[in-house]
Scaffold this motif. Structure first.
Motif, short mmCIF file in Angstrom:
data_model
loop_
_atom_site.label_atom_id
_atom_site.label_comp_id
_atom_site.label_asym_id
_atom_site.label_seq_id
_atom_site.Cartn_x
_atom_site.Cartn_y
_atom_site.Cartn_z
N LEU A 55 -13.39 -26.43 -99.19
CA LEU A 55 -13.83 -27.43 -98.81
C LEU A 55 -15.01 -26.59 -97.83
N GLU A 56 -14.92 -26.01 -97.24
CA GLU A 56 -15.96 -24.91 -96.29
C GLU A 56 -16.64 -24.46 -97.30
N GLY A 57 -16.19 -23.88 -98.39
CA GLY A 57 -17.41 -23.85 -99.11
C GLY A 57 -17.89 -24.43 -100.04
N THR A 58 -17.95 -25.77 -99.87
CA THR A 58 -18.57 -26.47 -100.18
C THR A 58 -19.49 -27.19 -100.00
N VAL A 59 -18.97 -27.40 -98.33
CA VAL A 59 -20.26 -27.36 -97.25
C VAL A 59 -21.18 -26.23 -97.01
N LEU A 60 -20.76 -25.18 -97.18
CA LEU A 60 -21.76 -24.15 -97.38
C LEU A 60 -22.84 -24.06 -98.38
N PHE A 61 -22.64 -24.70 -99.57
CA PHE A 61 -22.87 -24.53 -100.68
C PHE A 61 -23.95 -25.27 -100.31
N SER A 62 -23.66 -26.68 -100.24
CA SER A 62 -24.53 -28.26 -99.96
C SER A 62 -25.29 -27.97 -98.49
N ALA A 63 -24.86 -26.77 -97.99
CA ALA A 63 -25.90 -27.11 -96.51
C ALA A 63 -27.33 -25.57 -97.45
N TYR A 64 -26.94 -24.99 -98.50
CA TYR A 64 -27.89 -24.08 -99.34
C TYR A 64 -28.61 -25.30 -100.32
N LEU A 65 -28.48 -26.03 -100.66
CA LEU A 65 -28.86 -27.44 -101.37
C LEU A 65 -29.78 -27.80 -100.71
N GLY A 66 -30.28 -28.48 -99.45
CA GLY A 66 -30.04 -29.78 -98.54
C GLY A 66 -31.11 -28.43 -98.07
N TYR A 67 -30.61 -27.46 -98.07
CA TYR A 67 -32.44 -26.28 -97.60
C TYR A 67 -33.58 -26.49 -98.08
N ILE A 122 -24.67 -16.80 -96.37
CA ILE A 122 -23.63 -17.44 -95.51
C ILE A 122 -23.78 -18.57 -96.94
N SER A 123 -25.05 -19.70 -96.94
CA SER A 123 -24.68 -21.33 -97.61
C SER A 123 -24.54 -20.77 -98.94
N LEU A 124 -25.00 -20.12 -99.58
CA LEU A 124 -25.07 -19.94 -101.15
C LEU A 124 -23.84 -18.69 -101.21
N ILE A 125 -23.74 -17.30 -101.26
CA ILE A 125 -22.58 -16.78 -101.86
C ILE A 125 -21.31 -16.66 -101.26
N LEU A 126 -21.69 -17.53 -99.48
CA LEU A 126 -20.04 -17.31 -99.17
C LEU A 126 -19.68 -18.66 -99.82
N GLY A 127 -20.31 -19.35 -100.16
CA GLY A 127 -20.26 -20.62 -100.68
C GLY A 127 -19.93 -21.09 -102.22
#
Length: 322
Positions: free
Chosen positions: A301-313, A81-86
């Protein structure tokens, strides 16, 4: 340490290649047997894209490393969800039109909640694993029923176009099906050995290795498939692959691993941290896909949020190791 690192790199490369051959062979074989495009996409391809996670986790559980198997399943869902869809949405925003995908999303949420219920007591018993596999059977029955009763769904059209572009003779399809599966098993064995060796050398738990390195590696086939689908404008295939894969990861991957080697003690952090992150990301995906008053899509924008969640996790996990 060097040998273990080489084993992981080799295992990843072989895993990605063999998974692609396995899925292509399985899909082409199913088409020759007479299955419809939508059934191949929902069941055969959905099962196939989770094959790396299933084989790796089964190998890990049989080697007495069930936490690596659990980490792989939860981590893969977070990565999907976070990396791939982001990343995919950053390349090309994903518009969700398929009613089948929208029907699968509540099933995914229910599956995540079921997983949380089973993990809450800090153990994954043999009975818990059987419950997951039983739920998998129900999901497969629903998928077949839904596929047969779908009428002009956008997902079916996209799968039909995709399968036509990858047609092959039945003999070639069966050949790649078996070669892909064989190499999947071999590459998974190499990967698990390397991951366990590195975890032991660094004093890191099998769970953390499963959540990070192994989860990323086993999700690479989905990453490639989603980016390619988005570039072709096959948005529903892109998100459908992730939704289906995440359902299989919980029900099949954890279920199979739990049957092989139940986990008597699971750290409370798995429920509070890892399952919690997976639930939040799944709910975010549900909201984005449905739109609720707007066209369901994952924007840049939502893709950026998801990718940021991956990095943060992952940064949080690494800080915990340090």
């Amino acid at each position: 340490m060097l040998l273990a690192s080489l084993a992981i790199i080799t295992g990843f490369a072989l895993l990605v290649w063999s998974a692609d051959r396995f899925v292509e062979g399985a899909a082409a074989t199913a088409r020759h047997v007479g299955l419809s495009s939508i059934l191949i996409g929902m069941v055969v391809v959905g099962f196939g894209t989770s094959a790396p996670e299933m084989v790796v986790s089964a190998m890990a559980a049989s080697d007495g490393n069930p936490e690596l198997a659990l980490g792989n399943a939860l981590g893969s869902n977070i990565v999907n969800i976070s990396l791939i869809l982001g990343v995919t949405a950053l390349i090309a925003p994903i518009v969700v039109q398929s009613n089948i995908v929208k029907k699968e999303l509540p099933i995914l949420v229910s599956t995540v909640l079921l997983c949380g219920y089973l993990l809450y007591d800090g153990a994954l018993t043999f009975v818990d694993a059987l419950l997951l596999l039983g739920s998998l059977l129900l999901f497969l029955i629903w998928s077949v029923h839904s596929g047969r009763n779908s009428s002009a769904d956008t997902l079916e059209k996209e799968f039909d176009d995709e399968l036509k572009s990858h047609s092959m003779p039945i003999s070639k399809a069966i050949f790649w099906l078996f070669v892909g599966l064989t190499l999947l098993i071999i590459s998974s064995r190499i990967l698990v050995w390397g991951a366990v060796e590195i975890a032991t050398s660094l004093g890191v738990s099998d769970l953390i290795i499963g959540l990070t390195i192994v989860a990323l590696g086993t999700s690479l086939p989905e990453l490639a498939a989603c980016i390619l689908a988005a570039k072709k404008g096959e948005h529903d295939i892109a998100i459908g692959n992730v939704v289906g894969s995440n359902i299989f990861n919980i029900l099949a991957v954890i279920g199979i691993a739990g049957v092989i080697e139940p986990i008597n003690h699971i750290s409370s952090e798995v429920f509070k941290r890892d399952w919690g992150v997976m639930l939040i990301l799944t709910l975010m995906l549900l909201v984005m896909a449905y739109g609720f008053g707007r066209q369901g899509k994952i924007s840049r924008l939502e893709g950026t949020v998801l990718f940021s969640a991956y990095l943060g996790y992952n940064a949080y996990l690494i800080m915990g190791i340090i």
